[in-house]
Design an enzyme around this catalytic site. Sequence first.
Site, PDB file in Angstrom:
ATOM      1  CG  ASN A 150     -10.950  -1.503   2.605  1.00  0.00           C
ATOM      2  OD1 ASN A 150     -11.767  -0.598   2.685  1.00  0.00           O
ATOM      3  ND2 ASN A 150     -10.407  -1.870   1.466  1.00  0.00           N
ATOM      4  CE  LYS A 197      -9.210  -6.004   4.968  1.00  0.00           C
ATOM      5  NZ  LYS A 197      -9.438  -6.499   3.617  1.00  0.00           N
ATOM      6  CG  ASN A 254     -16.789 -21.741   3.223  1.00  0.00           C
ATOM      7  OD1 ASN A 254     -15.692 -21.412   2.760  1.00  0.00           O
ATOM      8  ND2 ASN A 254     -17.013 -21.805   4.526  1.00  0.00           N
ATOM      9  CB  ALA A 279     -11.590 -12.411   1.621  1.00  0.00           C
ATOM     10  CB  SER A 321      -0.976  -0.003   1.176  1.00  0.00           C
ATOM     11  OG  SER A 321      -1.928  -1.021   0.990  1.00  0.00           O
ATOM     12  N   PRO A 331     -20.155 -25.665   4.840  1.00  0.00           N
ATOM     13  CG  PRO A 331     -21.496 -27.496   4.302  1.00  0.00           C
ATOM     14  CD  PRO A 331     -20.143 -27.139   4.814  1.00  0.00           C
ATOM     15  CB  ALA A 350     -18.347 -18.552   3.683  1.00  0.00           C
ATOM     16  N   GLY A 351     -15.482 -16.382   4.375  1.00  0.00           N
ATOM     17  CA  GLY A 351     -14.869 -15.583   5.441  1.00  0.00           C
ATOM     18  C   GLY A 351     -15.023 -14.099   5.125  1.00  0.00           C
ATOM     19  CE1 TYR A 411      -1.549  -8.935  -3.323  1.00  0.00           C
ATOM     20  CE2 TYR A 411       0.766  -9.256  -3.843  1.00  0.00           C
ATOM     21  CZ  TYR A 411      -0.214  -8.666  -3.087  1.00  0.00           C
ATOM     22  OH  TYR A 411       0.127  -7.805  -2.080  1.00  0.00           O
TER      23      TYR A 411
HETATM   24  P1  ATR Z   1     -10.666 -14.135   5.333  1.00  0.00           P
HETATM   25  O1  ATR Z   1     -11.092 -13.027   6.236  1.00  0.00           O
HETATM   26  O2  ATR Z   1      -9.365 -13.892   4.614  1.00  0.00           O
HETATM   27  O3  ATR Z   1     -11.739 -14.555   4.385  1.00  0.00           O
HETATM   28  P2  ATR Z   1     -11.232 -16.295   7.149  1.00  0.00           P
HETATM   29  O4  ATR Z   1     -12.380 -15.588   7.746  1.00  0.00           O
HETATM   30  O5  ATR Z   1     -10.305 -17.070   8.043  1.00  0.00           O
HETATM   31  O6  ATR Z   1     -10.301 -15.344   6.318  1.00  0.00           O
HETATM   32  O7  ATR Z   1     -11.814 -17.290   6.026  1.00  0.00           O
HETATM   33  C1  ATR Z   1     -10.990 -18.130   5.292  1.00  0.00           C
HETATM   34  C2  ATR Z   1     -11.827 -18.774   4.195  1.00  0.00           C
HETATM   35  O8  ATR Z   1     -10.983 -19.648   3.433  1.00  0.00           O
HETATM   36  C3  ATR Z   1     -12.936 -19.666   4.727  1.00  0.00           C
HETATM   37  O9  ATR Z   1     -14.002 -19.646   3.804  1.00  0.00           O
HETATM   38  C4  ATR Z   1     -12.263 -21.042   4.774  1.00  0.00           C
HETATM   39  O10 ATR Z   1     -13.156 -22.136   4.747  1.00  0.00           O
HETATM   40  P3  ATR Z   1     -13.847 -22.659   6.129  1.00  0.00           P
HETATM   41  O11 ATR Z   1     -14.930 -21.680   6.449  1.00  0.00           O
HETATM   42  O12 ATR Z   1     -14.349 -24.004   5.795  1.00  0.00           O
HETATM   43  O13 ATR Z   1     -12.729 -22.661   7.157  1.00  0.00           O
HETATM   44  C5  ATR Z   1     -11.469 -20.975   3.501  1.00  0.00           C
HETATM   45  N1  ATR Z   1     -10.326 -21.897   3.416  1.00  0.00           N
HETATM   46  C6  ATR Z   1      -9.114 -21.769   3.997  1.00  0.00           C
HETATM   47  N2  ATR Z   1      -8.294 -22.785   3.642  1.00  0.00           N
HETATM   48  C7  ATR Z   1      -9.011 -23.588   2.794  1.00  0.00           C
HETATM   49  C8  ATR Z   1      -8.723 -24.783   2.068  1.00  0.00           C
HETATM   50  N3  ATR Z   1      -7.533 -25.382   2.137  1.00  0.00           N
HETATM   51  N4  ATR Z   1      -9.698 -25.303   1.288  1.00  0.00           N
HETATM   52  C9  ATR Z   1     -10.907 -24.719   1.204  1.00  0.00           C
HETATM   53  N5  ATR Z   1     -11.245 -23.578   1.863  1.00  0.00           N
HETATM   54  C10 ATR Z   1     -10.310 -23.014   2.635  1.00  0.00           C
END
Ligand code: ATR
Length: 272
Positions: free
Chosen positions: A87, A66, A151, A131, A17, A154, A128-129, A217
Amino acid sequence: MNDSYAVIGNPIAHSKSPLIHAAFAQQTNQSMHYAALLAPLDGFQPTVENFRSQGGKGLNVTVPFKLEAYRFSTHLTERASIAQAVNTLKFERDEILGDNTDGAGLVRDIETNLGVPIDNKRILLMGAGGAARGVILPLLQKKPALLSIANRTPHKAEALQKLFDTYGKVTSGDFMHFSGETFDIVINATSASLHDELPELPIGIFAQTGLAYDMMYGREPTRFLKFAQQSGARKIADGIGMLVEQAAESFYLWRNIKPETKPVIAMLKSII
Ligand code: ATR
């Protein structure tokens, strides 16, 4: 004295940034200073207060703060309020305005830079986190035919579906739930690429895919992007464009000037 801005996170040393905003400031002739601010994991609020008391005008907020930035804001834009994540902070008098420019950055990168319209397309959003959550409303506002949220766990995707299904057609499930379906645009918003992992995707999902997009990236295409390309996706893109576009939206919020993003994306690609 120049107006002062920064990106706050932990870790922060890797952040691009400061480079991006320095390029924007130079391009638009803005007298401003932009730094990287490391906050202790349990010290977001005092670090922000200190920055603000020294005259700081605004902050970009990155992992893992965030949600704290969202709670810390006294006013929120609609997109930040719905994403429940902030953000970008803007300090004006006693007010702390919280915005979320991530989704707008993603949409702009896909439509303007990559030339792929979202209108009427079938979109698969993986993850579903935070991001994923941050980009759902801006994607739906572009009127896709369908937004499917997949996700590993699910029920988290289902919760997001319930939250957003008044804004457009939304479905949800685990990855295998979408077996037999195809999507025009597939977006990876999981953190799997950070750990060089690949979510278990059903075979055939990329048969009609015009664009596979990874929000992460790196120097090399991620495993997800390689897999998508081998499986038939016609175009792949990583999250550099989104990174620069979300920064441009923040810059606009602070300075009321839209910087040109193309040269900055090219500069970043050449040094990563
Ligand atoms: P962020 O804020 O970056 O989204 P997060 O809230 O920790 O971080 O969410 C990470 C996301 O990546 C979640 O959707 C997670 O799936 P789960 O909800 O089942 O944990 C997903 N994720 C991380 N590693 C993964 C993997 N190896 N395969 C599939 N999904 C993954």
